[in-house]
Structures are given as C-alpha cells and as structure tokens.
Design a protein around this motif. Structure first.
Motif, short mmCIF file in Angstrom:
data_model
loop_
_atom_site.label_atom_id
_atom_site.label_comp_id
_atom_site.label_asym_id
_atom_site.label_seq_id
_atom_site.Cartn_x
_atom_site.Cartn_y
_atom_site.Cartn_z
N VAL A 1 0.80 -1.21 -0.12
CA VAL A 1 -0.01 -0.05 0.00
C VAL A 1 0.83 1.14 0.10
CG1 VAL A 1 -1.92 1.18 1.04
CG2 VAL A 1 -1.84 -1.36 1.46
N TYR A 2 0.72 2.02 -0.90
CA TYR A 2 1.18 3.43 -1.10
C TYR A 2 0.31 4.31 -1.13
CZ TYR A 2 5.29 0.57 -2.56
OH TYR A 2 6.51 -0.38 -2.60
N SER A 3 0.59 5.66 -0.67
CA SER A 3 -0.41 6.84 -0.67
C SER A 3 0.31 8.18 -0.59
CB SER A 3 -1.12 6.77 0.58
OG SER A 3 -1.80 7.85 0.89
N ALA A 4 -0.16 9.09 -1.27
CA ALA A 4 0.26 10.68 -1.20
C ALA A 4 -0.07 10.92 0.29
CB ALA A 4 -0.48 11.49 -1.98
N PRO A 5 0.82 11.69 0.81
CA PRO A 5 0.56 12.04 2.06
C PRO A 5 -0.70 12.69 2.78
CG PRO A 5 2.92 12.78 1.27
CD PRO A 5 1.92 12.41 0.29
N PRO A 6 -1.37 13.52 2.14
CA PRO A 6 -2.46 14.10 2.72
C PRO A 6 -3.15 12.92 3.76
CG PRO A 6 -2.45 14.98 0.68
CD PRO A 6 -1.33 13.97 0.62
N LEU A 7 -3.90 13.63 4.54
CA LEU A 7 -4.59 12.51 5.53
C LEU A 7 -5.74 11.62 4.94
CD1 LEU A 7 -4.83 11.47 8.66
CD2 LEU A 7 -6.27 13.32 9.11
N ARG A 8 -6.51 12.39 4.13
CA ARG A 8 -7.65 12.18 3.45
C ARG A 8 -6.93 10.65 2.66
NH1 ARG A 8 -6.86 17.01 2.02
NH2 ARG A 8 -6.74 17.48 -0.31
N CYS A 9 -5.93 10.78 1.94
CA CYS A 9 -5.43 9.77 1.30
C CYS A 9 -4.96 8.38 2.02
CB CYS A 9 -4.27 10.30 0.36
SG CYS A 9 -4.74 11.43 -0.96
N VAL A 10 -4.30 8.82 3.05
CA VAL A 10 -3.76 7.71 3.95
C VAL A 10 -4.91 7.12 4.55
CG1 VAL A 10 -2.43 7.28 5.92
CG2 VAL A 10 -1.57 8.82 4.19
N GLN A 11 -6.06 7.75 4.99
CA GLN A 11 -7.02 7.20 5.81
C GLN A 11 -7.89 6.23 4.80
OE1 GLN A 11 -9.22 10.53 7.41
NE2 GLN A 11 -8.19 10.04 9.50
N THR A 12 -7.86 6.48 3.52
CA THR A 12 -8.75 5.75 2.49
C THR A 12 -8.08 4.40 2.47
OG1 THR A 12 -9.37 7.69 1.22
CG2 THR A 12 -9.32 5.75 0.14
N VAL A 13 -6.95 4.29 2.37
CA VAL A 13 -6.33 2.88 2.22
C VAL A 13 -5.80 2.33 3.72
CG1 VAL A 13 -5.59 3.34 -0.08
CG2 VAL A 13 -3.99 4.24 1.61
N ALA A 14 -5.96 2.92 4.61
CA ALA A 14 -5.80 2.51 6.13
C ALA A 14 -6.68 1.16 6.42
CB ALA A 14 -6.20 3.51 7.21
N PRO A 15 -7.71 0.80 5.95
CA PRO A 15 -8.42 -0.33 6.35
C PRO A 15 -7.86 -1.53 5.51
CG PRO A 15 -10.13 1.38 6.03
CD PRO A 15 -8.76 1.96 5.55
N LEU A 16 -7.55 -1.23 4.33
CA LEU A 16 -6.54 -2.21 3.57
C LEU A 16 -5.52 -2.52 4.31
CD1 LEU A 16 -6.25 -3.86 0.85
CD2 LEU A 16 -5.24 -1.74 -0.06
N ALA A 17 -4.51 -1.67 4.52
CA ALA A 17 -3.27 -1.60 5.09
C ALA A 17 -3.45 -2.62 6.51
CB ALA A 17 -2.63 -0.56 5.53
N ASP A 18 -4.46 -2.28 7.31
CA ASP A 18 -4.80 -2.94 8.65
C ASP A 18 -4.95 -4.35 8.18
OD1 ASP A 18 -4.45 -0.58 10.07
OD2 ASP A 18 -6.41 -0.04 10.22
N LYS A 19 -5.90 -4.63 7.30
CA LYS A 19 -6.38 -5.89 6.67
C LYS A 19 -5.11 -6.98 6.55
CE LYS A 19 -9.52 -8.92 5.87
NZ LYS A 19 -10.60 -9.67 6.79
N LEU A 20 -4.19 -6.35 5.88
CA LEU A 20 -3.02 -6.87 5.15
C LEU A 20 -1.67 -6.85 6.40
CD1 LEU A 20 -2.87 -5.31 1.80
CD2 LEU A 20 -3.30 -7.81 2.27
N GLY A 21 -1.82 -6.10 7.29
CA GLY A 21 -0.85 -6.09 8.36
C GLY A 21 0.40 -5.49 7.84
N VAL A 22 0.20 -4.34 6.95
CA VAL A 22 1.39 -3.87 6.24
C VAL A 22 1.31 -2.06 6.63
CG1 VAL A 22 1.58 -5.26 4.43
CG2 VAL A 22 0.16 -3.28 3.91
N GLU A 23 2.55 -1.77 6.54
CA GLU A 23 2.59 -0.21 6.63
C GLU A 23 2.22 0.49 5.40
OE1 GLU A 23 3.30 1.52 9.31
OE2 GLU A 23 3.74 -0.29 10.40
#
Length: 320
Positions: free
Chosen positions: A204-226
């Motif tokens: 999972v990669y993201s632009a730094p704005p919080l709304r971008c990071v939060q959009t893919v946070a559930p995916l990262a949590d599910k995968l257990g990755v940063e």
C-alpha cells in the motif's frame, strides 16, 4: 456493436448504453499454467442444464460484481483465485421472462484449492487454449474467452485509488493536508478494501494528505502492512515533478506483488493520460470520482488495459 451480448462483433468489450439489465451476475475466465507452461482454462459442468460453461452466478444483495466473481468461482469450483483484467460483459434475455441478464467477466488466476463436486457443478475440467472453444456450450462464453486471449494471460496489476470523501475544503479549519475523511468517506474506504483484495492487493502506497492515507488504512490494517507515503503523488508534489511522478508510478509495477496507490483528483487524470499516451492505449471515459479505483494491467511495464471502477464499485467501463 452486438447489442445482445454487449460485445463488438469482431472484438473487445464495450458498454452499450442501450442495453439495461434486470439481473446482474459476474464470472471469470479461471486460468492456470500447466507444468509445461501452457495456459489452461477451467470449465464447469452444470448437471441442471447439462452444459459446459465459465464459472459465474448472480450477485447477492449489496454485492459488487468484483466480489461476486471471486465468490462464484469459490462456490462453483472450491478454488481461490486472484482477479486480473476486466474482459467485458454479456447481456442476454432470460428464457420465459421479460428480463435481461448482464454478466461481467474478469480474468482470474488460480491461487489455491481443490475442486469438490457440489449441487451446482459436478465436474470441473481444464482445457488448453487451442481446445477450449470446442468444449464450451454457448457462443457468448466463446466471446469472453476470445477477449481473454487478446492479451497474455498473466498481466501485472497496479491499483490506483482516488481518496474517498473528505467534506468541503472551505469548511475545514486547519491545513488542507490534515483534512480527514467524513463519515461517507470512511464507509467508502471500508467498502473499497475487499474489492482491492480481490485483485491480490498486497502493498500500500499513498500521497501524504491525511484523507489519502485514511482511504487505504483499512486495507493496510487488513494486510498487516505499513502505508508507504509518496509525496510525488500528492497534488503539490505532482505539480512540481510530473515526470518524476510518472516514472515512480511505473516503477511500482511488479510481477511479484500487487501494489495499491492512493492519490488525488488533480493528479490521476494527467498521470494516467501520460502513461496511456506513451504506451499507445486509449483510456475509457471516467469521472474519477472520490473513492473510485483504476485497475491497470501491464505486460512488463507497458500499460495494456485500464478498467475503471466507479465510486459505488458497481459499474464498470473497460477498454483493452
């Protein structure tokens, strides 16, 4: 255009706005590589109809076609798969009813599992590409397989997400980069996650704005990755270094993993436009709404197909 099937007579899948379906279904061209390196396609035999077809079935209430395709493969074959490029759809009348059925199809690579006979399917059979057409019972299934064979079976997938809803900029007191998702955006982020996983998302990669990071946070949590932040995929970073951003984006294409990149509305159209122009691909029209996803398919690092999943993740436009 063949208005009955939703396919061109000679070729690729296209959306036909004149055809409106009442029943929605999804399926897949499930494939594997044999020990000799040949591509084989799975066909299922349905005793109820005494036919040989591609695995497919109706959507459950609230289910997306992407998730239905994976579920139907699992239920009919017992096999787990990973979706690849979109192959198009067929639309046909239901005998004895004044209804039309639309079935969306994806290429799907076998991941694991063993076939077990069930109430719908009693036999699963693998066929090489040069023999599969003669085994299929329906011309529409042959059209789907032809769409599959126009490109190599194995393509490299890169998933590009526009961040989910984050309210209005002029109503947020604080730096715009810290504007969070609103409630609808949080719902979108959760809904996107299983659909991205259906394509084998693993990094999972993201632009730094919080709304971008939060959009893919559930995916990262599910995968257990940063989540790896990439400043060049933000609007400010891209405006300053579009060429560098394009090269960085292309470098994320991999034949080992499926990467997800979350970016912003002023980045995605230009980034994809440059990519497509360089590789000679015509992109399908898309509104690039918040919470939408591009499924990008590459052979090596060359873009060969681009399919857009809209904000609701229930409508698809494809061009290969």
């Amino acid at each position: 255009m063949n208005a009955t099937t939703g396919f061109e007579q000679e070729g690729g899948p296209l959306w036909d706005p004149r055809v409106t379906a009442n029943i929605y279904a999804a399926g897949a061209v499930l494939w594997r590589e044999s020990p000799s390196g040949a591509i084989e396609i799975a066909l299922v035999h349905r005793p109820k109809y005494e036919d040989w077809s591609l695995p497919k079935g109706k959507l459950d209430p609230g289910e997306t076609p992407v998730l239905a395709a994976v579920r139907e493969v699992r239920e009919e074959t017992g096999l787990e798969c990973k979706l690849g490029r979109y192959l198009g759809h067929v639309t046909y009348p239901i005998p004895g009813h004044r209804k039309l059925k639309r079935v969306d199809y994806w290429a799907a690579e076998l991941v694991s599992g063993e076939f077990t006979a069930n109430s719908e399917v009693d036999v699963l059979s693998w066929h090489p590409l040069d023999r599969v057409m003669d085994q299929l019972s329906y011309p529409m299934d042959r059209q789907v397989v032809r769409a599959f064979t126009r490109l190599p079976a194995r393509t490299n997938t890169l998933l590009l997400v526009r961040h989910a809803k984050a309210g209005r900029r002029n109503r947020f007191n604080g730096p715009d980069d810290q504007r969070p998702l609103d409630r609808e955006g949080e719902t979108q982020a959760r809904a996107i996650t299983p659909n991205l996983l259906a394509f084998g998302a693993s990094e999972v990669y993201s632009a730094p704005p919080l709304r971008c990071v939060q959009t893919v946070a559930p995916l990262a949590d599910k995968l257990g990755v940063e989540i790896i932040e990439e400043p060049v995929f933000s609007e400010d970073g891209y405006a300053e270094r579009p060429d560098e951003a394009g090269e960085r984006f292309r470098s994320l294409v991999s034949d080992k993993v499926v990467r997800v990149v979350c970016s912003q509305g002023k980045v995605i159209p230009d980034l994809l436009g440059r990519l497509a122009e360089r590789d000679g691909l015509v992109l399908p029209s898309a509104r690039n709404r918040k919470g939408s996803v591009w499924v990008l398919s590459f052979v090596g690092h060359r873009l060969v197909a681009a399919d857009h999943l809209d904000r609701s993740l229930s409508a698809y436009d494809g061009q290969s």
